[in-house]
Design a protein around this motif. Sequence first.
Motif, PDB file in Angstrom:
ATOM      1  N   LEU A 198       0.608  -1.168  -0.030  1.00  0.00           N
ATOM      2  CA  LEU A 198       0.115  -0.008  -0.051  1.00  0.00           C
ATOM      3  C   LEU A 198       0.880   1.314   0.053  1.00  0.00           C
ATOM      4  O   LEU A 198       0.291   2.351   0.007  1.00  0.00           O
ATOM      5  CB  LEU A 198      -0.814   0.054   1.244  1.00  0.00           C
ATOM      6  CG  LEU A 198      -1.939  -1.313   1.506  1.00  0.00           C
ATOM      7  CD1 LEU A 198      -2.882  -0.903   2.422  1.00  0.00           C
ATOM      8  CD2 LEU A 198      -2.683  -1.286   0.097  1.00  0.00           C
ATOM      9  N   GLU A 199       2.101   0.992   0.016  1.00  0.00           N
ATOM     10  CA  GLU A 199       2.852   2.287   0.465  1.00  0.00           C
ATOM     11  C   GLU A 199       3.404   3.206  -0.539  1.00  0.00           C
ATOM     12  O   GLU A 199       3.771   4.381  -0.418  1.00  0.00           O
ATOM     13  CB  GLU A 199       4.107   1.784   1.233  1.00  0.00           C
ATOM     14  CG  GLU A 199       3.740   1.006   2.518  1.00  0.00           C
ATOM     15  CD  GLU A 199       4.823   0.181   3.302  1.00  0.00           C
ATOM     16  OE1 GLU A 199       5.786   0.053   2.565  1.00  0.00           O
ATOM     17  OE2 GLU A 199       4.467  -0.501   4.071  1.00  0.00           O
ATOM     18  N   ALA A 200       3.233   2.719  -1.553  1.00  0.00           N
ATOM     19  CA  ALA A 200       4.031   3.655  -2.757  1.00  0.00           C
ATOM     20  C   ALA A 200       3.011   4.754  -3.284  1.00  0.00           C
ATOM     21  O   ALA A 200       3.554   5.677  -3.589  1.00  0.00           O
ATOM     22  CB  ALA A 200       4.218   2.875  -4.224  1.00  0.00           C
ATOM     23  N   SER A 239       9.124   4.002   1.912  1.00  0.00           N
ATOM     24  CA  SER A 239      10.328   3.502   2.459  1.00  0.00           C
ATOM     25  C   SER A 239      11.612   3.960   1.799  1.00  0.00           C
ATOM     26  O   SER A 239      12.431   3.255   1.764  1.00  0.00           O
ATOM     27  CB  SER A 239      10.491   2.075   2.588  1.00  0.00           C
ATOM     28  OG  SER A 239      10.660   1.343   1.436  1.00  0.00           O
ATOM     29  N   PHE A 240      11.433   5.008   0.937  1.00  0.00           N
ATOM     30  CA  PHE A 240      12.545   5.515   0.044  1.00  0.00           C
ATOM     31  C   PHE A 240      14.000   5.181   0.566  1.00  0.00           C
ATOM     32  O   PHE A 240      14.752   4.685  -0.228  1.00  0.00           O
ATOM     33  CB  PHE A 240      12.573   7.253  -0.276  1.00  0.00           C
ATOM     34  CG  PHE A 240      10.968   7.544  -0.624  1.00  0.00           C
ATOM     35  CD1 PHE A 240      10.381   8.446  -0.135  1.00  0.00           C
ATOM     36  CD2 PHE A 240      10.549   6.916  -2.046  1.00  0.00           C
ATOM     37  CE1 PHE A 240       9.273   8.970  -0.631  1.00  0.00           C
ATOM     38  CE2 PHE A 240       9.238   7.242  -2.340  1.00  0.00           C
ATOM     39  CZ  PHE A 240       8.688   8.174  -1.561  1.00  0.00           C
ATOM     40  N   SER A 241      14.336   5.515   1.832  1.00  0.00           N
ATOM     41  CA  SER A 241      15.512   5.416   2.365  1.00  0.00           C
ATOM     42  C   SER A 241      15.926   4.352   2.806  1.00  0.00           C
ATOM     43  O   SER A 241      15.286   3.729   3.661  1.00  0.00           O
ATOM     44  CB  SER A 241      15.923   6.556   3.198  1.00  0.00           C
ATOM     45  OG  SER A 241      15.557   8.013   2.831  1.00  0.00           O
ATOM     46  N   ALA A 277      10.581   3.267  -5.916  1.00  0.00           N
ATOM     47  CA  ALA A 277       9.494   2.321  -5.084  1.00  0.00           C
ATOM     48  C   ALA A 277      10.260   0.854  -5.420  1.00  0.00           C
ATOM     49  O   ALA A 277      11.169   0.638  -6.182  1.00  0.00           O
ATOM     50  CB  ALA A 277       8.345   2.279  -5.714  1.00  0.00           C
ATOM     51  N   THR A 278       9.903   0.119  -4.236  1.00  0.00           N
ATOM     52  CA  THR A 278      10.306  -1.425  -4.310  1.00  0.00           C
ATOM     53  C   THR A 278       9.531  -2.032  -5.225  1.00  0.00           C
ATOM     54  O   THR A 278       8.313  -1.795  -5.758  1.00  0.00           O
ATOM     55  CB  THR A 278      10.075  -1.808  -2.700  1.00  0.00           C
ATOM     56  OG1 THR A 278       8.875  -1.917  -2.420  1.00  0.00           O
ATOM     57  CG2 THR A 278      11.027  -1.049  -1.730  1.00  0.00           C
ATOM     58  N   GLY A 287       1.705  -3.272  -5.798  1.00  0.00           N
ATOM     59  CA  GLY A 287       0.611  -2.646  -5.354  1.00  0.00           C
ATOM     60  C   GLY A 287      -0.036  -1.357  -5.964  1.00  0.00           C
ATOM     61  O   GLY A 287      -1.255  -1.139  -6.029  1.00  0.00           O
ATOM     62  N   TYR A 288       1.017  -0.435  -6.413  1.00  0.00           N
ATOM     63  CA  TYR A 288       0.456   0.783  -7.044  1.00  0.00           C
ATOM     64  C   TYR A 288      -0.141   0.378  -8.383  1.00  0.00           C
ATOM     65  O   TYR A 288      -1.344   1.244  -8.875  1.00  0.00           O
ATOM     66  CB  TYR A 288       1.798   1.397  -7.341  1.00  0.00           C
ATOM     67  CG  TYR A 288       1.454   2.890  -8.107  1.00  0.00           C
ATOM     68  CD1 TYR A 288       0.541   3.929  -7.560  1.00  0.00           C
ATOM     69  CD2 TYR A 288       1.822   3.309  -9.550  1.00  0.00           C
ATOM     70  CE1 TYR A 288       0.252   5.000  -8.216  1.00  0.00           C
ATOM     71  CE2 TYR A 288       1.555   4.229 -10.126  1.00  0.00           C
ATOM     72  CZ  TYR A 288       0.704   4.985  -9.404  1.00  0.00           C
ATOM     73  OH  TYR A 288       0.378   6.343 -10.270  1.00  0.00           O
ATOM     74  N   LYS A 289       0.167  -0.584  -9.065  1.00  0.00           N
ATOM     75  CA  LYS A 289      -0.507  -1.275 -10.088  1.00  0.00           C
ATOM     76  C   LYS A 289      -1.938  -1.468 -10.076  1.00  0.00           C
ATOM     77  O   LYS A 289      -2.917  -1.127 -10.654  1.00  0.00           O
ATOM     78  CB  LYS A 289       0.176  -2.029 -10.988  1.00  0.00           C
ATOM     79  CG  LYS A 289      -0.510  -2.759 -12.230  1.00  0.00           C
ATOM     80  CD  LYS A 289       0.471  -3.842 -13.096  1.00  0.00           C
ATOM     81  CE  LYS A 289      -0.451  -4.078 -14.413  1.00  0.00           C
ATOM     82  NZ  LYS A 289       0.564  -5.058 -15.118  1.00  0.00           N
TER      83      LYS A 289
END
Length: 510
Positions: A81-83, A90-92, A453-454, A460-462
Amino acid sequence: MRIAILNYNNNSKKWEFNGTPFHSFIDGLKELSNKFDVLGWCYFPEDKPILKASIIKNKTNELPELVSFGSQLFLENSEYLEAQNPYFNSFSTGEKGQYDTWRVRSNAGYISSIIIKEFLTTKFPSSYKVCLGVLGYYTFRAGGLVSVSYNKSLTSNKIEGLTNNEYIEVISFTRKKHWIFYFLINLFLFDKKIVIPIKYLFKNNYILIEHRPSLWSKVSKFSVDVSSKSVDVVIPTLGRADFVFQTLLDLNDQDIKINKVILVEQKLPNQKETLLRKTLDYNWKFNLDHVLLEELGLCNARNVGFGKSKADYIVMLDDDIRIDNQPNILENLIVKLETSKAQIISFASNNIKGNTFSEMSYFVSGCSFLIRNNNILPFNLDIEGMGCDDQEYNNNVHDNHQRVIYTNLEYINHLRAPMGGWRFDAKEFLPWYDGGIVPLPGPVTLHRFLKYATENQLKGYKFFVFFKYYKFKIWKYSLFNKRWNKSLLWANKIIEGKVKLDIKSGVLKN
Protein backbone atom coordinates in the motif's frame (compact mmCIF):
# COMPACT_ATOMS: atom_id res chain seq x y z
CA MET A 1 15.71 18.33 30.96
CA ARG A 2 13.50 15.80 32.74
CA ILE A 3 13.80 12.30 31.24
CA ALA A 4 11.68 9.20 31.84
CA ILE A 5 12.51 5.84 30.23
CA LEU A 6 9.98 3.02 30.09
CA ASN A 7 11.31 -0.53 30.37
CA TYR A 8 9.68 -3.68 29.05
CA ASN A 9 9.37 -6.41 31.67
CA ASN A 10 9.59 -9.68 29.80
CA ASN A 11 8.20 -11.62 32.77
CA SER A 12 5.05 -9.58 33.37
CA LYS A 13 4.79 -8.54 29.68
CA LYS A 14 4.18 -4.99 30.91
CA TRP A 15 5.83 -1.63 30.29
CA GLU A 16 7.14 -0.14 33.54
CA PHE A 17 8.70 3.01 34.93
CA ASN A 18 10.61 2.73 38.21
CA GLY A 19 8.78 -0.51 38.95
CA THR A 20 5.30 0.88 38.24
CA PRO A 21 3.55 -1.08 35.46
CA PHE A 22 1.17 0.43 32.91
CA HIS A 23 -1.76 -1.13 31.13
CA SER A 24 -0.13 -0.47 27.77
CA PHE A 25 2.85 1.23 26.15
CA ILE A 26 0.85 4.29 25.12
CA ASP A 27 -0.75 4.60 28.57
CA GLY A 28 2.72 4.86 30.06
CA LEU A 29 3.72 7.62 27.64
CA LYS A 30 0.53 9.57 28.25
CA GLU A 31 0.76 9.37 32.04
CA LEU A 32 4.41 10.42 32.14
CA SER A 33 4.03 13.27 29.63
CA ASN A 34 2.83 15.72 32.30
CA LYS A 35 5.89 15.19 34.49
CA PHE A 36 8.75 14.79 32.02
CA ASP A 37 10.12 16.60 28.97
CA VAL A 38 11.40 13.57 27.06
CA LEU A 39 9.91 10.07 27.15
CA GLY A 40 12.10 7.12 26.20
CA TRP A 41 11.50 3.39 25.97
CA CYS A 42 13.69 0.27 25.87
CA TYR A 43 12.52 -3.19 24.91
CA PHE A 44 15.84 -4.67 26.03
CA PRO A 45 17.13 -3.33 29.40
CA GLU A 46 20.79 -3.42 28.38
CA ASP A 47 20.10 -0.60 25.87
CA LYS A 48 18.92 1.88 28.52
CA PRO A 49 22.31 3.59 29.26
CA ILE A 50 23.00 4.09 25.56
CA LEU A 51 19.52 5.50 24.97
CA LYS A 52 19.78 7.92 27.89
CA ALA A 53 23.17 9.15 26.70
CA SER A 54 21.74 9.75 23.23
CA ILE A 55 18.84 11.78 24.62
CA ILE A 56 21.19 13.98 26.66
CA LYS A 57 23.56 14.44 23.73
CA ASN A 58 20.84 15.50 21.26
CA LYS A 59 19.15 17.99 23.64
CA THR A 60 15.79 17.70 21.87
CA ASN A 61 13.49 18.29 24.83
CA GLU A 62 11.83 21.26 23.12
CA LEU A 63 11.82 19.80 19.61
CA PRO A 64 8.70 17.88 18.43
CA GLU A 65 10.57 14.76 17.46
CA LEU A 66 10.34 10.97 17.64
CA VAL A 67 13.64 9.10 17.24
CA SER A 68 13.79 5.31 17.19
CA PHE A 69 16.64 2.79 17.31
CA GLY A 70 16.98 -0.90 16.66
CA SER A 71 17.63 -3.87 14.49
CA GLN A 72 15.16 -3.31 11.68
CA LEU A 73 12.44 -1.18 10.22
CA PHE A 74 9.90 -3.69 11.38
CA LEU A 75 7.17 -2.64 8.95
CA GLU A 76 9.28 -3.63 5.94
CA ASN A 77 7.52 -6.96 5.52
CA SER A 78 4.36 -5.40 4.08
CA GLU A 79 4.68 -2.78 1.37
CA TYR A 80 1.84 -3.14 -1.09
CA LEU A 81 0.00 0.00 0.00
CA GLU A 82 2.90 2.31 0.55
CA ALA A 83 4.00 3.59 -2.85
CA GLN A 84 0.96 5.80 -3.31
CA ASN A 85 1.45 7.75 -0.09
CA PRO A 86 4.85 9.18 0.85
CA TYR A 87 3.93 8.94 4.52
CA PHE A 88 4.08 5.19 4.05
CA ASN A 89 7.14 5.10 1.86
CA SER A 90 10.50 3.56 2.61
CA PHE A 91 12.55 5.57 0.11
CA SER A 92 15.68 5.57 2.26
CA THR A 93 17.14 2.10 2.61
CA GLY A 94 20.83 2.73 3.31
CA GLU A 95 22.55 3.82 6.49
CA LYS A 96 23.73 7.36 5.83
CA GLY A 97 22.41 8.79 9.09
CA GLN A 98 19.00 9.94 10.24
CA TYR A 99 16.20 10.53 7.78
CA ASP A 100 12.57 11.47 7.98
CA THR A 101 9.99 8.76 7.61
CA TRP A 102 7.01 7.59 9.62
CA ARG A 103 8.61 4.15 9.76
CA VAL A 104 10.17 3.37 13.11
CA ARG A 105 12.65 0.89 14.57
CA SER A 106 11.47 -1.33 17.35
CA ASN A 107 14.17 -1.77 20.02
CA ALA A 108 14.25 1.66 21.65
CA GLY A 109 13.34 5.27 21.11
CA TYR A 110 12.34 8.59 22.59
CA ILE A 111 9.71 11.22 21.93
CA SER A 112 9.11 14.76 23.13
CA SER A 113 6.27 15.07 25.64
CA ILE A 114 5.05 17.99 23.51
CA ILE A 115 3.84 15.45 20.95
CA ILE A 116 2.24 13.04 23.41
CA LYS A 117 0.28 15.91 25.01
CA GLU A 118 -1.30 16.57 21.63
CA PHE A 119 -2.65 12.99 21.61
CA LEU A 120 -3.84 12.57 25.20
CA THR A 121 -7.45 11.97 24.09
CA THR A 122 -6.56 10.10 20.90
CA LYS A 123 -7.21 6.37 20.70
CA PHE A 124 -4.21 4.10 20.07
CA PRO A 125 -3.83 0.32 19.73
CA SER A 126 -2.65 -1.46 22.88
CA SER A 127 -0.04 -3.69 21.22
CA TYR A 128 3.47 -2.19 21.46
CA LYS A 129 4.58 -2.81 17.88
CA VAL A 130 1.28 -1.71 16.35
CA CYS A 131 1.13 1.32 18.62
CA LEU A 132 4.66 2.36 17.68
CA GLY A 133 3.82 2.22 13.98
CA VAL A 134 0.69 4.29 14.52
CA LEU A 135 2.50 6.76 16.79
CA GLY A 136 5.11 7.36 14.10
CA TYR A 137 2.43 8.03 11.53
CA TYR A 138 0.41 10.34 13.79
CA THR A 139 3.54 12.27 14.74
CA PHE A 140 4.47 12.80 11.10
CA ARG A 141 0.94 13.83 10.15
CA ALA A 142 0.82 16.31 13.01
CA GLY A 143 3.98 17.99 11.75
CA GLY A 144 6.56 16.46 14.09
CA LEU A 145 9.88 14.94 13.07
CA VAL A 146 10.16 11.17 12.80
CA SER A 147 13.71 9.94 12.46
CA VAL A 148 15.65 6.70 12.56
CA SER A 149 18.99 6.44 14.34
CA TYR A 150 21.68 4.07 13.11
CA ASN A 151 23.44 4.01 16.49
CA LYS A 152 25.68 0.93 16.35
CA SER A 153 26.10 0.81 20.13
CA LEU A 154 22.74 -0.79 20.81
CA THR A 155 22.41 -4.53 21.19
CA SER A 156 21.82 -6.64 18.12
CA ASN A 157 18.68 -8.21 19.61
CA LYS A 158 15.86 -8.39 17.09
CA ILE A 159 12.13 -7.92 17.45
CA GLU A 160 9.99 -9.77 14.96
CA GLY A 161 8.25 -7.70 12.30
CA LEU A 162 4.51 -7.20 12.19
CA THR A 163 2.28 -10.11 11.30
CA ASN A 164 -0.26 -9.49 8.54
CA ASN A 165 -3.01 -9.08 11.14
CA GLU A 166 -0.91 -6.56 13.07
CA TYR A 167 -0.20 -4.67 9.88
CA ILE A 168 -3.92 -4.59 9.11
CA GLU A 169 -4.47 -3.06 12.55
CA VAL A 170 -1.93 -0.35 11.67
CA ILE A 171 -3.87 0.30 8.45
CA SER A 172 -7.15 0.55 10.37
CA PHE A 173 -5.72 3.39 12.49
CA THR A 174 -3.97 5.24 9.67
CA ARG A 175 -6.04 4.71 6.51
CA LYS A 176 -9.69 4.64 5.52
CA LYS A 177 -11.49 1.31 5.50
CA HIS A 178 -11.16 0.50 1.80
CA TRP A 179 -7.34 0.34 2.15
CA ILE A 180 -7.75 -2.82 4.23
CA PHE A 181 -9.47 -4.47 1.27
CA TYR A 182 -6.69 -3.27 -1.06
CA PHE A 183 -4.13 -4.87 1.21
CA LEU A 184 -6.04 -8.16 1.56
CA ILE A 185 -6.41 -8.52 -2.20
CA ASN A 186 -2.72 -7.73 -2.71
CA LEU A 187 -1.80 -10.43 -0.20
CA PHE A 188 -3.96 -12.92 -2.08
CA LEU A 189 -2.70 -11.97 -5.55
CA PHE A 190 1.01 -11.66 -4.84
CA ASP A 191 1.68 -13.73 -1.69
CA LYS A 192 -1.06 -16.35 -2.17
CA LYS A 193 -2.21 -15.70 1.39
CA ILE A 194 -5.78 -15.49 2.64
CA VAL A 195 -6.24 -13.32 5.72
CA ILE A 196 -9.68 -12.57 7.15
CA PRO A 197 -9.44 -9.86 9.82
CA ILE A 198 -13.01 -10.08 11.11
CA LYS A 199 -12.34 -7.40 13.72
CA TYR A 200 -11.49 -4.73 11.13
CA LEU A 201 -13.63 -5.63 8.12
CA PHE A 202 -16.56 -3.59 9.37
CA LYS A 203 -14.94 -1.41 12.01
CA ASN A 204 -12.29 1.20 11.37
CA ASN A 205 -10.29 3.28 13.84
CA TYR A 206 -9.17 5.89 11.31
CA ILE A 207 -9.12 9.54 12.34
CA LEU A 208 -7.77 12.44 10.35
CA ILE A 209 -4.68 13.79 12.08
CA GLU A 210 -4.28 17.42 11.10
CA HIS A 211 -1.13 19.49 11.22
CA ARG A 212 -0.60 20.95 14.71
CA PRO A 213 1.10 24.37 14.63
CA SER A 214 1.33 24.21 18.43
CA LEU A 215 4.08 21.59 18.16
CA TRP A 216 6.48 24.29 16.95
CA SER A 217 5.31 27.17 19.15
CA LYS A 218 8.29 26.90 21.54
CA VAL A 219 10.80 26.34 18.76
CA SER A 220 10.11 29.79 17.29
CA LYS A 221 11.38 31.27 20.58
CA PHE A 222 14.76 29.55 20.39
CA SER A 223 17.80 31.75 20.23
CA VAL A 224 19.34 31.65 16.77
CA ASP A 225 21.62 34.42 15.52
CA VAL A 226 19.82 35.00 12.25
CA SER A 227 21.74 38.21 11.61
CA SER A 228 24.88 36.19 10.94
CA LYS A 229 23.16 34.18 8.19
CA SER A 230 22.96 35.20 4.54
CA VAL A 231 19.83 34.54 2.49
CA ASP A 232 19.22 34.58 -1.27
CA VAL A 233 15.85 34.23 -3.00
CA VAL A 234 15.55 32.40 -6.33
CA ILE A 235 12.55 33.18 -8.54
CA PRO A 236 12.21 31.57 -11.99
CA THR A 237 9.89 33.65 -14.15
CA LEU A 238 8.25 33.55 -17.56
CA GLY A 239 6.04 36.33 -18.94
CA ARG A 240 4.73 37.64 -15.59
CA ALA A 241 6.38 41.03 -15.18
CA ASP A 242 3.64 42.64 -13.06
CA PHE A 243 3.34 39.64 -10.75
CA VAL A 244 7.10 39.45 -10.20
CA PHE A 245 7.18 43.13 -9.25
CA GLN A 246 4.51 42.60 -6.57
CA THR A 247 6.36 39.57 -5.22
CA LEU A 248 9.55 41.60 -4.83
CA LEU A 249 7.67 44.43 -3.10
CA ASP A 250 6.68 41.94 -0.39
CA LEU A 251 10.25 40.69 -0.09
CA ASN A 252 11.40 44.29 0.26
CA ASP A 253 9.40 44.51 3.52
CA GLN A 254 11.13 41.56 5.20
CA ASP A 255 12.82 42.34 8.51
CA ILE A 256 15.77 40.08 7.79
CA LYS A 257 18.34 41.39 5.32
CA ILE A 258 18.13 39.54 2.01
CA ASN A 259 21.51 39.29 0.32
CA LYS A 260 20.11 39.15 -3.22
CA VAL A 261 17.12 38.08 -5.26
CA ILE A 262 18.06 35.97 -8.26
CA LEU A 263 15.53 36.42 -11.06
CA VAL A 264 15.92 33.71 -13.68
CA GLU A 265 13.88 34.95 -16.63
CA GLN A 266 13.19 32.69 -19.60
CA LYS A 267 12.33 34.15 -22.95
CA LEU A 268 8.90 33.54 -24.40
CA PRO A 269 8.73 32.64 -28.11
CA ASN A 270 9.58 35.75 -30.17
CA GLN A 271 10.65 37.69 -27.04
CA LYS A 272 13.65 39.89 -27.90
CA GLU A 273 14.61 41.41 -24.56
CA THR A 274 13.68 41.32 -20.90
CA LEU A 275 10.10 42.03 -19.83
CA LEU A 276 11.27 43.04 -16.36
CA ARG A 277 12.61 46.54 -17.02
CA LYS A 278 10.36 48.13 -14.36
CA THR A 279 11.55 45.59 -11.79
CA LEU A 280 15.22 45.93 -12.73
CA ASP A 281 15.12 49.75 -12.49
CA TYR A 282 13.44 49.85 -9.07
CA ASN A 283 15.48 50.81 -5.98
CA TRP A 284 15.34 47.63 -3.88
CA LYS A 285 16.85 47.12 -0.42
CA PHE A 286 18.49 43.95 -1.68
CA ASN A 287 20.76 43.24 -4.65
CA LEU A 288 19.03 42.04 -7.78
CA ASP A 289 20.77 39.42 -9.91
CA HIS A 290 18.94 39.02 -13.24
CA VAL A 291 19.54 36.20 -15.69
CA LEU A 292 17.88 36.08 -19.12
CA LEU A 293 17.84 32.54 -20.51
CA GLU A 294 17.38 31.75 -24.17
CA GLU A 295 16.15 28.25 -23.39
CA LEU A 296 12.89 27.40 -21.67
CA GLY A 297 12.61 25.01 -18.78
CA LEU A 298 11.54 25.42 -15.17
CA CYS A 299 13.88 22.70 -13.84
CA ASN A 300 16.82 24.30 -15.62
CA ALA A 301 15.85 27.79 -14.40
CA ARG A 302 15.76 26.59 -10.79
CA ASN A 303 19.13 24.89 -11.15
CA VAL A 304 20.62 28.06 -12.66
CA GLY A 305 19.32 29.98 -9.65
CA PHE A 306 20.87 27.46 -7.26
CA GLY A 307 24.22 27.81 -9.02
CA LYS A 308 24.32 31.61 -8.67
CA SER A 309 23.95 31.65 -4.89
CA LYS A 310 26.69 31.49 -2.27
CA ALA A 311 24.43 32.43 0.65
CA ASP A 312 23.86 30.22 3.68
CA TYR A 313 20.24 29.68 2.66
CA ILE A 314 18.21 29.83 -0.53
CA VAL A 315 14.49 30.54 -0.63
CA MET A 316 12.72 29.13 -3.68
CA LEU A 317 9.58 30.99 -4.78
CA ASP A 318 7.29 31.14 -7.80
CA ASP A 319 6.88 34.40 -9.70
CA ASP A 320 3.22 34.88 -8.68
CA ILE A 321 3.19 34.74 -4.90
CA ARG A 322 2.38 37.29 -2.17
CA ILE A 323 3.65 37.37 1.41
CA ASP A 324 0.96 39.17 3.40
CA ASN A 325 1.70 40.78 6.76
CA GLN A 326 4.58 38.44 7.61
CA PRO A 327 7.68 40.65 7.81
CA ASN A 328 9.55 37.98 9.81
CA ILE A 329 8.64 34.91 7.72
CA LEU A 330 12.21 34.26 6.54
CA GLU A 331 13.64 34.70 10.03
CA ASN A 332 11.12 32.23 11.48
CA LEU A 333 11.88 29.67 8.78
CA ILE A 334 15.62 29.86 9.47
CA VAL A 335 15.06 29.43 13.22
CA LYS A 336 13.03 26.25 12.61
CA LEU A 337 15.58 24.93 10.12
CA GLU A 338 18.53 25.57 12.45
CA THR A 339 16.78 24.11 15.47
CA SER A 340 15.68 20.94 13.69
CA LYS A 341 18.98 20.49 11.83
CA ALA A 342 16.93 19.95 8.68
CA GLN A 343 18.11 20.50 5.11
CA ILE A 344 14.81 21.85 3.78
CA ILE A 345 11.77 23.51 5.29
CA SER A 346 8.64 23.56 3.17
CA PHE A 347 6.01 26.14 4.06
CA ALA A 348 2.33 26.40 3.27
CA SER A 349 0.86 27.75 0.07
CA ASN A 350 -2.47 29.47 0.64
CA ASN A 351 -4.57 29.66 -2.52
CA ILE A 352 -6.55 32.92 -2.25
CA LYS A 353 -9.49 31.55 -4.21
CA GLY A 354 -10.00 28.54 -1.98
CA ASN A 355 -8.40 30.10 1.10
CA THR A 356 -7.11 26.70 2.17
CA PHE A 357 -3.66 25.54 3.18
CA SER A 358 -2.12 22.78 1.14
CA GLU A 359 -0.78 20.15 3.51
CA MET A 360 2.79 19.36 2.52
CA SER A 361 4.24 17.61 5.56
CA TYR A 362 6.12 15.21 3.29
CA PHE A 363 6.33 17.34 0.17
CA VAL A 364 8.88 19.80 -1.18
CA SER A 365 7.11 22.31 -3.37
CA GLY A 366 9.18 24.40 -5.76
CA CYS A 367 7.12 27.50 -5.03
CA SER A 368 7.67 27.55 -1.26
CA PHE A 369 10.73 26.11 0.40
CA LEU A 370 13.92 27.25 2.12
CA ILE A 371 17.04 25.10 1.77
CA ARG A 372 20.54 25.06 3.22
CA ASN A 373 23.06 25.94 0.53
CA ASN A 374 25.03 22.73 0.90
CA ASN A 375 24.44 19.34 -0.68
CA ILE A 376 21.69 20.84 -2.84
CA LEU A 377 20.21 18.32 -5.22
CA PRO A 378 19.38 19.63 -8.71
CA PHE A 379 15.96 19.38 -10.30
CA ASN A 380 15.75 16.57 -12.85
CA LEU A 381 16.30 17.86 -16.38
CA ASP A 382 15.26 14.50 -17.85
CA ILE A 383 11.60 15.39 -17.17
CA GLU A 384 11.84 19.03 -18.25
CA GLY A 385 8.46 20.15 -19.56
CA MET A 386 6.75 16.85 -18.73
CA GLY A 387 5.39 17.91 -15.33
CA CYS A 388 5.76 16.24 -11.92
CA ASP A 389 9.07 18.03 -11.30
CA ASP A 390 8.14 18.81 -7.68
CA GLN A 391 7.10 15.21 -7.01
CA GLU A 392 10.35 13.94 -8.53
CA TYR A 393 12.37 16.37 -6.41
CA ASN A 394 10.50 15.27 -3.30
CA ASN A 395 11.31 11.61 -3.91
CA ASN A 396 14.94 12.45 -4.62
CA VAL A 397 15.58 14.41 -1.42
CA HIS A 398 14.02 11.66 0.70
CA ASP A 399 15.99 9.01 -1.17
CA ASN A 400 19.16 10.95 -0.35
CA HIS A 401 18.31 11.09 3.35
CA GLN A 402 17.75 14.83 3.48
CA ARG A 403 15.61 15.90 6.40
CA VAL A 404 12.52 17.82 5.27
CA ILE A 405 10.25 19.62 7.72
CA TYR A 406 7.02 21.51 7.15
CA THR A 407 5.26 24.48 8.73
CA ASN A 408 1.94 26.17 8.13
CA LEU A 409 2.60 28.90 10.68
CA GLU A 410 4.46 30.57 7.83
CA TYR A 411 2.77 30.67 4.45
CA ILE A 412 2.50 32.43 1.11
CA ASN A 413 -0.46 33.31 -1.06
CA HIS A 414 -0.03 31.59 -4.41
CA LEU A 415 -1.97 33.64 -6.96
CA ARG A 416 -1.73 31.05 -9.75
CA ALA A 417 -1.54 33.79 -12.35
CA PRO A 418 -3.74 33.22 -15.42
CA MET A 419 -1.10 34.47 -17.86
CA GLY A 420 2.51 33.65 -18.66
CA GLY A 421 4.06 30.75 -16.84
CA TRP A 422 3.69 27.16 -17.95
CA ARG A 423 0.64 26.43 -20.06
CA PHE A 424 0.90 23.11 -21.89
CA ASP A 425 -1.64 21.04 -23.76
CA ALA A 426 0.23 17.81 -23.13
CA LYS A 427 -1.66 15.76 -25.71
CA GLU A 428 -0.37 17.97 -28.50
CA PHE A 429 3.34 17.43 -27.96
CA LEU A 430 4.07 14.55 -25.57
CA PRO A 431 5.00 11.53 -27.75
CA TRP A 432 3.16 8.87 -25.76
CA TYR A 433 -0.23 10.29 -26.77
CA ASP A 434 0.31 9.07 -30.32
CA GLY A 435 -1.03 5.68 -31.36
CA GLY A 436 -4.52 5.58 -29.92
CA ILE A 437 -3.84 3.97 -26.54
CA VAL A 438 -3.48 6.55 -23.77
CA PRO A 439 -0.96 5.42 -21.13
CA LEU A 440 -2.13 4.95 -17.55
CA PRO A 441 -0.69 6.24 -15.30
CA GLY A 442 1.29 9.00 -16.97
CA PRO A 443 4.80 7.83 -17.91
CA VAL A 444 6.40 10.61 -15.83
CA THR A 445 4.58 9.39 -12.74
CA LEU A 446 5.41 5.77 -13.42
CA HIS A 447 9.05 6.59 -14.10
CA ARG A 448 9.24 8.01 -10.57
CA PHE A 449 7.93 4.77 -9.08
CA LEU A 450 10.39 2.75 -11.15
CA LYS A 451 13.24 4.82 -9.72
CA TYR A 452 12.25 4.95 -6.08
CA ALA A 453 9.66 2.29 -5.18
CA THR A 454 10.30 -1.32 -4.24
CA GLU A 455 9.07 -4.21 -6.37
CA ASN A 456 6.16 -4.85 -4.02
CA GLN A 457 5.24 -1.18 -3.93
CA LEU A 458 5.10 -1.16 -7.73
CA LYS A 459 2.81 -4.21 -7.72
CA GLY A 460 0.54 -2.56 -5.19
CA TYR A 461 0.53 0.69 -7.14
CA LYS A 462 -0.51 -1.05 -10.36
CA PHE A 463 -3.37 -2.70 -8.53
CA PHE A 464 -4.35 0.64 -6.97
CA VAL A 465 -4.40 2.44 -10.34
CA PHE A 466 -6.64 -0.24 -11.87
CA PHE A 467 -9.21 0.03 -9.09
CA LYS A 468 -9.07 3.80 -9.10
CA TYR A 469 -10.07 4.04 -12.74
CA TYR A 470 -11.93 0.77 -13.40
CA LYS A 471 -13.36 -0.20 -9.98
CA PHE A 472 -14.60 -3.81 -10.19
CA LYS A 473 -14.73 -4.00 -13.99
CA ILE A 474 -12.39 -6.97 -14.22
CA TRP A 475 -13.22 -7.41 -17.91
CA LYS A 476 -11.41 -4.11 -18.51
CA TYR A 477 -8.10 -5.48 -17.24
CA SER A 478 -6.80 -6.34 -20.71
CA LEU A 479 -7.28 -2.73 -21.86
CA PHE A 480 -5.75 -1.43 -18.64
CA ASN A 481 -2.75 -3.70 -19.05
CA LYS A 482 -2.11 -2.29 -22.53
CA ARG A 483 -2.27 1.24 -21.13
CA TRP A 484 0.05 0.28 -18.24
CA ASN A 485 2.56 -1.36 -20.60
CA LYS A 486 2.62 1.70 -22.85
CA SER A 487 3.29 3.87 -19.82
CA LEU A 488 6.00 1.44 -18.72
CA LEU A 489 7.65 1.63 -22.14
CA TRP A 490 7.87 5.41 -22.09
CA ALA A 491 8.79 5.55 -18.39
CA ASN A 492 11.85 3.44 -19.13
CA LYS A 493 12.71 5.65 -22.11
CA ILE A 494 12.64 8.67 -19.77
CA ILE A 495 14.99 6.91 -17.36
CA GLU A 496 17.30 6.06 -20.28
CA GLY A 497 17.30 9.71 -21.41
CA LYS A 498 15.66 8.94 -24.76
CA VAL A 499 12.78 11.46 -24.50
CA LYS A 500 13.57 15.02 -25.52
CA LEU A 501 10.84 17.64 -25.95
CA ASP A 502 10.52 20.96 -27.74
CA ILE A 503 9.24 22.89 -24.73
CA LYS A 504 8.59 26.07 -26.71
CA SER A 505 5.68 24.42 -28.48
CA GLY A 506 3.91 24.13 -25.14
CA VAL A 507 4.11 27.78 -24.12
CA LEU A 508 1.25 30.11 -24.99
CA LYS A 509 2.19 33.54 -26.27
CA ASN A 510 0.92 36.61 -24.43
